[in-house]
Design a protein around this motif. Structure first.
Motif, PDB file in Angstrom:
ATOM      1  N   HIS A   1       0.999  -1.048  -0.364  1.00  0.00           N
ATOM      2  CA  HIS A   1       0.166  -0.055  -0.046  1.00  0.00           C
ATOM      3  C   HIS A   1       0.855   0.944   0.458  1.00  0.00           C
TER       4      HIS A   1
ATOM      5  N   ARG B   1      -5.947   7.607   2.195  1.00  0.00           N
ATOM      6  CA  ARG B   1      -6.476   6.413   2.896  1.00  0.00           C
ATOM      7  C   ARG B   1      -5.810   6.171   4.246  1.00  0.00           C
TER       8      ARG B   1
ATOM      9  N   ILE C   1      -4.364   2.522   6.289  1.00  0.00           N
ATOM     10  CA  ILE C   1      -4.166   1.431   6.231  1.00  0.00           C
ATOM     11  C   ILE C   1      -4.393   0.429   7.892  1.00  0.00           C
TER      12      ILE C   1
ATOM     13  N   SER D   1      -9.591   2.535   6.206  1.00  0.00           N
ATOM     14  CA  SER D   1     -10.454   2.292   5.025  1.00  0.00           C
ATOM     15  C   SER D   1      -9.522   0.983   4.421  1.00  0.00           C
ATOM     16  N   VAL D   2      -9.010   0.522   5.109  1.00  0.00           N
ATOM     17  CA  VAL D   2      -8.761  -0.519   4.387  1.00  0.00           C
ATOM     18  C   VAL D   2      -8.152  -1.888   6.032  1.00  0.00           C
TER      19      VAL D   2
ATOM     20  N   THR E   1      -8.217  -9.203   4.336  1.00  0.00           N
ATOM     21  CA  THR E   1      -8.081  -8.097   3.790  1.00  0.00           C
ATOM     22  C   THR E   1      -9.976  -8.080   4.200  1.00  0.00           C
TER      23      THR E   1
ATOM     24  N   THR F   1     -11.573  -4.336   4.115  1.00  0.00           N
ATOM     25  CA  THR F   1     -12.413  -2.942   2.713  1.00  0.00           C
ATOM     26  C   THR F   1     -13.306  -2.418   3.660  1.00  0.00           C
TER      27      THR F   1
END
Ligand code: 5RP
Length: 219
Positions: free
Chosen positions: A17, A112, A114, A204-205, A216, A218
């Motif tokens: 990412h 974003r 993560i 976001s993730v 993962t 999301t």
């Protein structure tokens, strides 16, 4: 696999990412330490990092990674950080490592978020982990009384001051069914520097470390 092996797994997975030739926002904690060590292997492919704590800054610099001041950066493509709890919508409790204020500031710069976490961090409802709240000392008793009205029992974290020089209240017994409204409410209380609910700045993730590999999520 041990919990630390699961943290190392997602620390490495987060490299996917990182944006080529970009700045990367870096959180704080044992999971992030694994990410920083992995980031060192691709340091020639990034501009540098914006860090959320003195501890992460020291680790980044020890690897020869440039660290820029958050105040010098307008926007970050990505912020990578751990969590103490994360729910099914990406809302989190953070601040177990006392870095919540700078974490929220750096997360606010990012497009974003993560989240990297071992599977024990995923919960149906936030609140089993004591909620960290950075406070101005003279407000601590009143903030504790306000939490009591929500069923929370507050305790000052002994021997800990944040990088900003403030104490932390850890609040047990909360059931945070609506993280966004609770974060908004607590943000109004005088003397609260930062509450460790990350709902406005949710993930976001989430890269979740499991014995079967990285899952993962999301949001
Ligand atoms: C620090 C944090 C950390 O992200 C959180 O405490 C998780 O830490 P670890 O990766 O060590 O489990 O919010 O303030």
């Amino acid at each position: 696999m041990t919990q630390d092996e699961l943290k190392a797994l997602v620390g490495r997975a987060a490299l996917e990412h990182v944006v080529e030739n970009g700045w990367v926002g870096v959180g704080t904690g044992s999971t992030v330490n694994h990410f920083i060590d992995a980031l060192a292997t691709i340091k020639h492919r990034i501009r540098g990092a914006v860090s959320s704590s003195d501890a992460s800054t020291a680790r980044l610099r020890a690897h020869g990674i440039e660290v820029a001041d958050a105040a010098a950066v307008d926007v970050l493509p990505v912020y990578i950080d751990g969590a103490d709890e994360i729910d099914g919508k990406g809302c989190m409790i953070k601040g177990g490592g006392a870095a919540l204020t700078r974490e929220k500031i750096v997360a606010d710069l990012a497009q974003r978020f993560i989240c990297i976490a071992d599977e024990s961090k995923l919960v149906p409802v936030l609140g089993r982990y004591p909620l960290p709240v950075e406070v101005i000392p003279m407000a601590a008793p009143q903030v504790a009384r306000r939490f009591a009205a929500f069923g929370g029992q507050s305790a000052l974290r002994v021997g800990v001051l944040t990088d900003n020089g403030h104490p932390i209240l850890d609040v047990r017994g909360l059931v945070i069914a609506d993280p966004l409204s609770m974060e908004t409410e607590i943000n109004q209380w005088p003397g609260v520097v930062t509450v460790g609910i990350f709902a406005r700045h949710r993930a976001s993730v989430c890269l979740l470390g499991t014995p079967g590999g990285v899952r993962t999520l999301t949001f």
